[in-house]
Design an enzyme around this catalytic site. Structure first.
Site, PDB file in Angstrom:
ATOM      1  N   CYS A  83       0.811  -1.213   0.000  1.00 24.18           N
ATOM      2  CA  CYS A  83       0.000   0.000   0.000  1.00 24.18           C
ATOM      3  C   CYS A  83       0.851   1.274   0.000  1.00 24.18           C
ATOM      4  O   CYS A  83       1.417   1.624  -1.022  1.00 24.18           O
ATOM      5  CB  CYS A  83      -1.000  -0.069   1.147  1.00 24.18           C
ATOM      6  SG  CYS A  83      -2.431   0.975   0.864  1.00 24.18           S
ATOM      7  N   HIS A 173      -3.332  -5.212   1.674  1.00 27.43           N
ATOM      8  CA  HIS A 173      -2.610  -5.534   2.912  1.00 27.43           C
ATOM      9  C   HIS A 173      -2.734  -7.006   3.276  1.00 27.43           C
ATOM     10  O   HIS A 173      -3.673  -7.381   3.978  1.00 27.43           O
ATOM     11  CB  HIS A 173      -3.212  -4.740   4.078  1.00 27.43           C
ATOM     12  CG  HIS A 173      -3.020  -3.274   3.975  1.00 27.43           C
ATOM     13  ND1 HIS A 173      -1.951  -2.625   4.529  1.00 27.43           N
ATOM     14  CD2 HIS A 173      -3.755  -2.323   3.370  1.00 27.43           C
ATOM     15  CE1 HIS A 173      -2.046  -1.335   4.280  1.00 27.43           C
ATOM     16  NE2 HIS A 173      -3.130  -1.119   3.570  1.00 27.43           N
ATOM     17  N   GLU A 175      -0.867  -8.429   5.367  1.00 27.67           N
ATOM     18  CA  GLU A 175      -0.422  -8.528   6.763  1.00 27.67           C
ATOM     19  C   GLU A 175      -1.572  -8.396   7.764  1.00 27.67           C
ATOM     20  O   GLU A 175      -1.418  -8.703   8.930  1.00 27.67           O
ATOM     21  CB  GLU A 175       0.666  -7.481   7.058  1.00 27.67           C
ATOM     22  CG  GLU A 175       0.205  -6.036   7.131  1.00 27.67           C
ATOM     23  CD  GLU A 175       0.008  -5.370   5.767  1.00 27.67           C
ATOM     24  OE1 GLU A 175       0.001  -6.076   4.744  1.00 27.67           O
ATOM     25  OE2 GLU A 175      -0.167  -4.139   5.744  1.00 27.67           O
TER      26      GLU A 175
END
Ligand code: GLN
Length: 192
Positions: A83, A173, A175
């Site tokens: 991002c 994302h 994560e």
């Protein structure tokens, strides 16, 4: 083996802690980069998290991290950027005079999905992986990719994840989700 890799995570701002958790879950050793002195111990790869690219760009310069990291990226340091991290790597940023590392041959547009659809969740393919969960948060779009850039994921036809040599970058994302496959891909395929 992923277990023996040491990954530096840029920990100035944004969701670096979630990346650290994802990397540790795969057995990687994690080191935070917060100041120039943190660059002196060796590491095998770098993660640039999501957050706010303008803030991270400013902090990188103020903390004298910008030039040394840019040089290492240019030398081929493996990097995974998500991002805001993608924006920091991009060679061209539409509608924004700012330019940061500029090592990844793509054109991005910040906050491209608009205010209404600023944040959303989807599942899609990533290279040969199917059904990968993807969380978009005020994400940039990838408007153009250079000839040496491989597109690994798309959303509604637009590229959302790319790889150029040892640089892996995505608009979403991974994560923030429990699926560790993309961090695994970074450790196994990009940091080899
Ligand atoms: N909108 C942010 C920027 O332009 C990126 C958002 C994110 O990293 N989730 O930097």
């Amino acid at each position: 083996m992923a277990g023996r890799r040491t990954i530096a995570v840029l920990a100035l701002q944004g969701d670096f802690a979630e990346h650290e958790q994802s990397l540790r879950a795969l057995g990687a050793e994690v080191r935070e980069i917060r100041q120039a002195a943190d660059l002196s111990s060796p590491f095998d790869g770098l993660v640039i998290p999501g957050g706010e690219s303008t803030v991270m760009g400013k902090l990188l310069r103020e903390l004298s991290l910008f030039e040394p990291l840019k040089a290492r990226l240019a030398e081929g340091l493996p990097v995974m950027a998500t991002c805001a991290g993608l924006i920091l790597l991009a060679k061209r940023i539409q509608d924004d005079p700012a330019l940061h590392f500029g090592t990844l041959d793509v054109t991005v547009r910040r906050n491209a999905y608009g205010r209404q659809l600023g944040s959303f969740f989807t599942r899609g393919s990533f290279g040969t992986m199917e059904n990968v969960p993807m969380s978009f948060i005020r994400a940039p779009s990838i408007e153009e990719v250079g000839p040496g850039v491989e597109v690994l994921s798309r959303f509604e036809g637009r590229a959302t994840a790319v790889r150029q040599g040892r640089q892996l970058a995505m608009a979403f994302h991974p994560e923030l989700l429990a699926d560790g496959r993309l961090h695994g891909y970074f450790l196994e395929e990009v940091c080899r």
